[in-house]
Structures are given as C-alpha cells and as structure tokens.
Design a protein around this motif. Structure first.
Motif, mmCIF file in Angstrom:
data_model
loop_
_atom_site.group_PDB
_atom_site.id
_atom_site.type_symbol
_atom_site.label_atom_id
_atom_site.label_comp_id
_atom_site.label_asym_id
_atom_site.label_seq_id
_atom_site.Cartn_x
_atom_site.Cartn_y
_atom_site.Cartn_z
ATOM 1 N N LEU A 146 16.147 52.703 84.640
ATOM 2 C CA LEU A 146 15.946 53.882 83.801
ATOM 3 C C LEU A 146 14.508 54.060 83.341
ATOM 4 O O LEU A 146 14.137 55.142 82.870
ATOM 5 N N ARG A 147 13.697 53.033 83.485
ATOM 6 C CA ARG A 147 12.328 53.103 82.980
ATOM 7 C C ARG A 147 11.534 54.281 83.550
ATOM 8 O O ARG A 147 10.755 54.923 82.829
ATOM 9 N N PRO A 148 11.696 54.655 84.827
ATOM 10 C CA PRO A 148 10.900 55.780 85.356
ATOM 11 C C PRO A 148 11.177 57.120 84.676
ATOM 12 O O PRO A 148 10.403 58.060 84.839
ATOM 13 N N TYR A 149 12.274 57.213 83.911
ATOM 14 C CA TYR A 149 12.617 58.494 83.291
ATOM 15 C C TYR A 149 11.993 58.654 81.900
ATOM 16 O O TYR A 149 12.081 59.735 81.312
ATOM 17 N N HIS A 150 11.381 57.600 81.369
ATOM 18 C CA HIS A 150 10.675 57.683 80.081
ATOM 19 C C HIS A 150 11.542 58.368 79.032
ATOM 20 O O HIS A 150 11.114 59.292 78.332
ATOM 21 N N MET A 151 12.762 57.917 78.899
ATOM 22 C CA MET A 151 13.741 58.655 78.109
ATOM 23 C C MET A 151 13.415 58.727 76.623
ATOM 24 O O MET A 151 13.757 59.708 75.960
ATOM 25 N N SER A 152 12.763 57.716 76.091
ATOM 26 C CA SER A 152 12.441 57.770 74.666
ATOM 27 C C SER A 152 11.464 58.898 74.348
ATOM 28 O O SER A 152 11.364 59.327 73.193
ATOM 29 N N GLY A 153 10.749 59.410 75.370
ATOM 30 C CA GLY A 153 9.805 60.494 75.146
ATOM 31 C C GLY A 153 10.343 61.873 75.471
ATOM 32 O O GLY A 153 9.648 62.873 75.254
ATOM 33 N N LEU A 154 11.584 61.957 75.979
ATOM 34 C CA LEU A 154 12.167 63.256 76.279
ATOM 35 C C LEU A 154 12.655 63.946 75.006
ATOM 36 O O LEU A 154 12.959 63.290 74.012
ATOM 37 N N TYR B 121 8.995 68.240 86.569
ATOM 38 C CA TYR B 121 9.632 66.958 86.834
ATOM 39 C C TYR B 121 9.222 65.922 85.794
ATOM 40 O O TYR B 121 8.163 66.015 85.182
ATOM 41 N N ILE B 122 10.098 64.942 85.613
ATOM 42 C CA ILE B 122 9.756 63.784 84.795
ATOM 43 C C ILE B 122 8.819 62.912 85.615
ATOM 44 O O ILE B 122 9.155 62.503 86.724
ATOM 45 N N ASP B 123 7.638 62.653 85.084
ATOM 46 C CA ASP B 123 6.618 61.921 85.825
ATOM 47 C C ASP B 123 7.110 60.531 86.204
ATOM 48 O O ASP B 123 7.448 59.722 85.337
ATOM 49 N N GLY B 124 7.209 60.262 87.491
ATOM 50 C CA GLY B 124 7.630 58.956 87.981
ATOM 51 C C GLY B 124 9.099 58.863 88.333
ATOM 52 O O GLY B 124 9.530 57.882 88.943
ATOM 53 N N ALA B 125 9.908 59.863 87.964
ATOM 54 C CA ALA B 125 11.340 59.819 88.252
ATOM 55 C C ALA B 125 11.599 60.111 89.726
ATOM 56 O O ALA B 125 10.901 60.913 90.341
ATOM 57 N N PRO B 126 12.608 59.489 90.330
ATOM 58 C CA PRO B 126 12.965 59.790 91.721
ATOM 59 C C PRO B 126 13.266 61.279 91.885
ATOM 60 O O PRO B 126 13.917 61.884 91.027
ATOM 61 N N ARG B 127 12.822 61.868 92.989
ATOM 62 C CA ARG B 127 12.941 63.311 93.191
ATOM 63 C C ARG B 127 14.206 63.723 93.936
ATOM 64 O O ARG B 127 14.635 64.867 93.808
ATOM 65 N N ARG B 128 14.788 62.838 94.727
ATOM 66 C CA ARG B 128 15.881 63.271 95.607
ATOM 67 C C ARG B 128 17.226 62.658 95.244
ATOM 68 O O ARG B 128 18.204 62.851 95.971
ATOM 69 N N THR B 129 17.291 61.896 94.177
ATOM 70 C CA THR B 129 18.543 61.249 93.803
ATOM 71 C C THR B 129 18.858 61.501 92.339
ATOM 72 O O THR B 129 17.974 61.751 91.520
ATOM 73 N N ILE B 130 20.152 61.424 92.021
ATOM 74 C CA ILE B 130 20.649 61.484 90.653
ATOM 75 C C ILE B 130 21.271 60.127 90.347
ATOM 76 O O ILE B 130 22.013 59.574 91.166
ATOM 77 N N LEU B 131 20.971 59.594 89.188
ATOM 78 C CA LEU B 131 21.504 58.292 88.778
ATOM 79 C C LEU B 131 22.641 58.523 87.795
ATOM 80 O O LEU B 131 22.490 59.274 86.831
ATOM 81 N N TYR B 132 23.787 57.884 88.049
ATOM 82 C CA TYR B 132 24.948 57.992 87.166
ATOM 83 C C TYR B 132 25.365 56.578 86.758
ATOM 84 O O TYR B 132 25.798 55.790 87.604
ATOM 85 N N VAL B 133 25.266 56.241 85.476
ATOM 86 C CA VAL B 133 25.616 54.895 85.031
ATOM 87 C C VAL B 133 26.422 54.975 83.739
ATOM 88 O O VAL B 133 26.300 55.932 82.960
ATOM 89 N N ALA B 134 27.231 53.947 83.511
ATOM 90 C CA ALA B 134 28.007 53.805 82.284
ATOM 91 C C ALA B 134 27.670 52.466 81.655
ATOM 92 O O ALA B 134 27.969 51.412 82.231
ATOM 93 N N LEU B 135 27.023 52.506 80.488
ATOM 94 C CA LEU B 135 26.748 51.284 79.728
ATOM 95 C C LEU B 135 27.944 51.013 78.830
ATOM 96 O O LEU B 135 28.308 51.837 77.987
ATOM 97 N N LEU C 218 27.368 57.150 78.780
ATOM 98 C CA LEU C 218 27.215 57.578 80.164
ATOM 99 C C LEU C 218 25.866 58.275 80.296
ATOM 100 O O LEU C 218 25.532 59.144 79.486
ATOM 101 N N ILE C 219 25.102 57.913 81.318
ATOM 102 C CA ILE C 219 23.753 58.446 81.499
ATOM 103 C C ILE C 219 23.643 59.034 82.895
ATOM 104 O O ILE C 219 23.873 58.352 83.894
ATOM 105 N N SER C 220 23.290 60.314 82.960
ATOM 106 C CA SER C 220 23.074 61.005 84.228
ATOM 107 C C SER C 220 21.609 61.418 84.276
ATOM 108 O O SER C 220 21.190 62.329 83.555
ATOM 109 N N ALA C 221 20.824 60.739 85.092
ATOM 110 C CA ALA C 221 19.373 60.950 85.128
ATOM 111 C C ALA C 221 18.990 61.747 86.358
ATOM 112 O O ALA C 221 19.280 61.351 87.491
ATOM 113 N N HIS C 222 18.328 62.881 86.133
ATOM 114 C CA HIS C 222 17.920 63.813 87.178
ATOM 115 C C HIS C 222 16.400 63.803 87.317
ATOM 116 O O HIS C 222 15.694 63.272 86.457
#
Length: 408
Positions: A177-185, A261-275, A280-284
């Motif tokens: 999840l680090r590439p999504y810089h979520m704390s700054g969104l 785009y989120i700088d550094g986030a993958p461009r062609r995939t969506i991440l779906y995870v459940a902690l 539940l986190i869906s990262a685009h």
C-alpha cells in the motif's frame, strides 16, 4: 485482559472449513446467524485484534477526547497530540468517562459520577474525598492503557486480548500500500450503508469476482472478472489484484477519470485487500476506496464507504457513482445470501477454484473460532509456504493456480 475461549460453535461444524483448499467447506450457518457467535466475535475478533476505528485526522477533529466502542469494549481515545487509547472505565467505581460516540476538549477526562479526573496521558489528576483513605495511591490508579497505532493514516486499536505487534499484523500489506501514499490523500466523499447481512458475508463477497459477470456488468466493462492474482503473504489480511481493460484508465463507467494519478501507484491494476477484521481497501491508480465494517446484529452491518483522492480533485462523481452502484449490487447479493443462510435447508458448500481468497478468509475465521490468539499469530508468520517471500516484499501467484498457506 480478555479470558480466551473457543467460539460457541460445534468444532465438528467448523473443521470442514479448515480442510485443504479444494476439499474444504464454508462455515456453518450459526457463524452468520447466531447472536451468541456475534457476541463472541465482538469480544475476541474485534476487541481482540487490531480494529480500524477510522482516519486519525477525523477522530481527532472533535476535540482531545473521544469515546468509541471496539467490539464490545468501551475505549477512550485522547489526542495530546499523539493518540492514545484507554479503557473507558473510571478507576473508582467503573463509570464511563464519556458515553460512546461523545467528544470533549478539556485538560482532563472527568468522571461525571464522582468527579475523578484523569490527565490525557491516563494518570490520575484529582480524586475528591480520597486524601484520608490509607490505601489510596494515585500512581496506581491511572487509566488502563490499550495498544493503539497509526497505520497509513488510520487509527487501529487492540482493546482485548493482546494481538501480535501491529507491524507484524499488517505484515507485507504495508509495502503493497505504500505507493498509494494514503495518509496524504483527501476525503472526497462518504456513503454509509446499512446492509441486512452478516459482516463476514460481506467480506467473503468482496474476496471474489466469481459473481461479477452475473451482477456487475458495469464493472466487467472496465475490468476482466478473471484477471489478477491473489497474494499469500505474512499478515492478518487477504487479497489480491485485478487488471484494467486496455481502454480503461480507472474504474468508472467509461474507464476514464480526471487524469490525476497517485504518484507512484500502479497504473494498470486495482488492489483489493481485507485487513482483519473490518477494513476493506480498494486501491486504484487515481483514488482509494475503503469500506469500514461495524457489525450491528448477526444479520445487520453498518458499512462506512469512503473515497480518497489526491489533493485538488473536486469532481469525484466518476468514481463515487460507479462504486455506489456496484456497492448496491453487492449489498443486494449479500442480503440474499444472508436469507439463504437463515434457511433450515442451508448446508455448507464447496468453494470454486477461483475462490482461493475466500478460502483464506474463511479458514482464518475458522481457526480463530477454535483459538483466536493462535490463529492471528499464525497469520503473521512467514513460514516459507508457496506464494510467500521472506522479506515481506510483494509477490503474486502468477500461474493462475490457487496457492494458500495451509490452515492452522
């Protein structure tokens, strides 16, 4: 701390969920319908794990104190400025310092019953009429502190039996999840849904796209339902990725967005995870959507769905409207499943070969029913099984075959 014991379920009914993938079965109906099971889950799986309470900036926004309920345990959060968590129990006779959901902004947490006051670090500040009590020792009567941690901008609290250290608990998910810089969104929108389904039913639905061709035509237009891989990596979480179709840049009705785009986030995939247990986190490529689950009854769950974007995005409807429709399609399916689980004719069934992430989730829950502490500690250990890596770096199963860590 919480006294641990197994869930009020027949172990013989839980055992089939722990069999190897391909021969396992789903959980027994009582896991989704019995109030006694939910009461146990609140104490052992929500209070006894690292439960997500929300974004730190929002929780701290109402003052320097906030009362919440974690599972079935009352918790007092303080922000001075670092967040800390305490049992919401006065050390005198047990009165709550604040009612759940309330906030305050003052130098101390004051018990409204007899006026005992506790500093924001939990230490006892004043206790009226106690000076003449021989056994009174203020240093021994501070609030009971509970583990709290800020992770990726969320506040997690362990309010019951000790869970593994939070770094071990999130494990390899932190690097993913680090590439999504979520704390700054920035929060762009939020919907709160009340769904007539068990919280586990909702997570299980989230972990597979087997159902997508039948109930999500809009989603299938921008993401192939058979794409992607699931991870098996250390940490108390499950999940994987799906791909975007060639014409799509993001998940929206037409596959387009504002192009930020989120700088550094993958461009062609969506991440779906459940902690585990409730986030539940869906990262685009251009936004992150989360679902935070709160069980209200065996067949009722509140879902706080939030959308986070890079700073400066004003038009969020392209993502919000797309996922609101998709969410509602999912909730209708989950509510139908819940009604089926309540039928006297329900019998636990097998899982398809593309439901390996569902298997990981169900087997984690099943193991926790028998041994909650042992199941969580087993989940965070990298034992060298196929699909794992020793340094916690991201790795997917790429040949299409289901690979899972053997059930504890």
């Amino acid at each position: 701390m919480t006294e641990l014991h197994a869930a009020p379920l027949d172990p013989a009914g839980v055992e089939p969920a722990l069999r190897p993938f391909g021969s396992s079965r789903t959980l027994p109906a009582a896991a989704y319908t019995d109030p006694a099971v939910l009461a146990w889950e609140r104490r052992h799986l929500f209070a006894g794990a690292w439960t997500c309470l929300g974004r730190l900036d929002e929780l701290a926004g109402g003052g320097n104190q906030r009362a919440v309920t974690v599972g079935d345990v009352g918790v007092l959060l303080t922000f001075a400025p670092e967040p800390r968590a305490f049992a919401n129990v006065c050390r005198h006779r047990g009165h709550e310092l604040l009612p759940s959901g309330a906030t305050a902004d003052r130098p101390a947490a004051v018990c409204p019953y007899h006026g005992w006051a506790f500093r924001l670090d939990g230490s006892l500040a004043t206790a009226p009429h106690m000076a003449g009590v021989d056994s009174f020792e203020p240093s021994e009567l501070g609030l009971v502190e509970l583990p709290a941690a800020v992770w990726q901008g969320w506040l997690l609290v362990n309010a019951g039996a000790p869970a593994p250290a939070v770094t071990e608990y999130v494990g390899a998910l932190d690097a993913l999840l680090r590439p999504y810089h979520m704390s700054g969104l920035q929060l762009g929108s939020r919907h709160v849904y009340s769904v007539a389904a068990n919280w586990k039913t909702i997570v299980e639905n989230y972990q597979e796209c087997y159902h997508c061709p039948l109930i999500h035509p809009e989603l299938c237009k921008v993401s192939p339902p058979t794409s992607g891989d699931n991870w098996v990596l250390p940490g108390a979480w499950v999940g994987g990725t799906m791909d975007l179709r060639d014409h799509a840049d993001t998940m929206s009705f037409d596959g387009t967005g504002p192009g930020v785009y989120i700088d550094g986030a993958p461009r062609r995939t969506i991440l779906y995870v459940a902690l585990f247990p409730n986030l539940l986190i869906s990262a685009h490529p251009d936004y992150v959507m989360t679902h935070r689950l709160t069980p209200l009854a065996p067949g009722k769950t509140e879902i706080e769905c939030s959308w986070y974007f890079p700073e400066g995005i004003e038009d969020t409807a392209y993502a919000v409207d797309f996922w609101d429709l998709t969410n509602r399609q999912d909730w209708a399916a989950c509510e139908s499943v819940q009604r089926g689980l309540s039928s006297p004719h329900y019998v636990p069934g097998p899982l398809a070969d593309n439901e390996d992430a569902v298997y990981q989730w169900i087997s984690l829950v099943a193991a926790a029913y028998l041994d909650p502490t042992g199941a969580l500690r087993a989940a965070v250990v990298d034992d060298g099984s196929p699909g794992t890596v020793g340094d916690g770096s991201p790795q997917t199963v790429s040949d299409g075959s289901p690979r899972v860590v053997p059930a504890p």
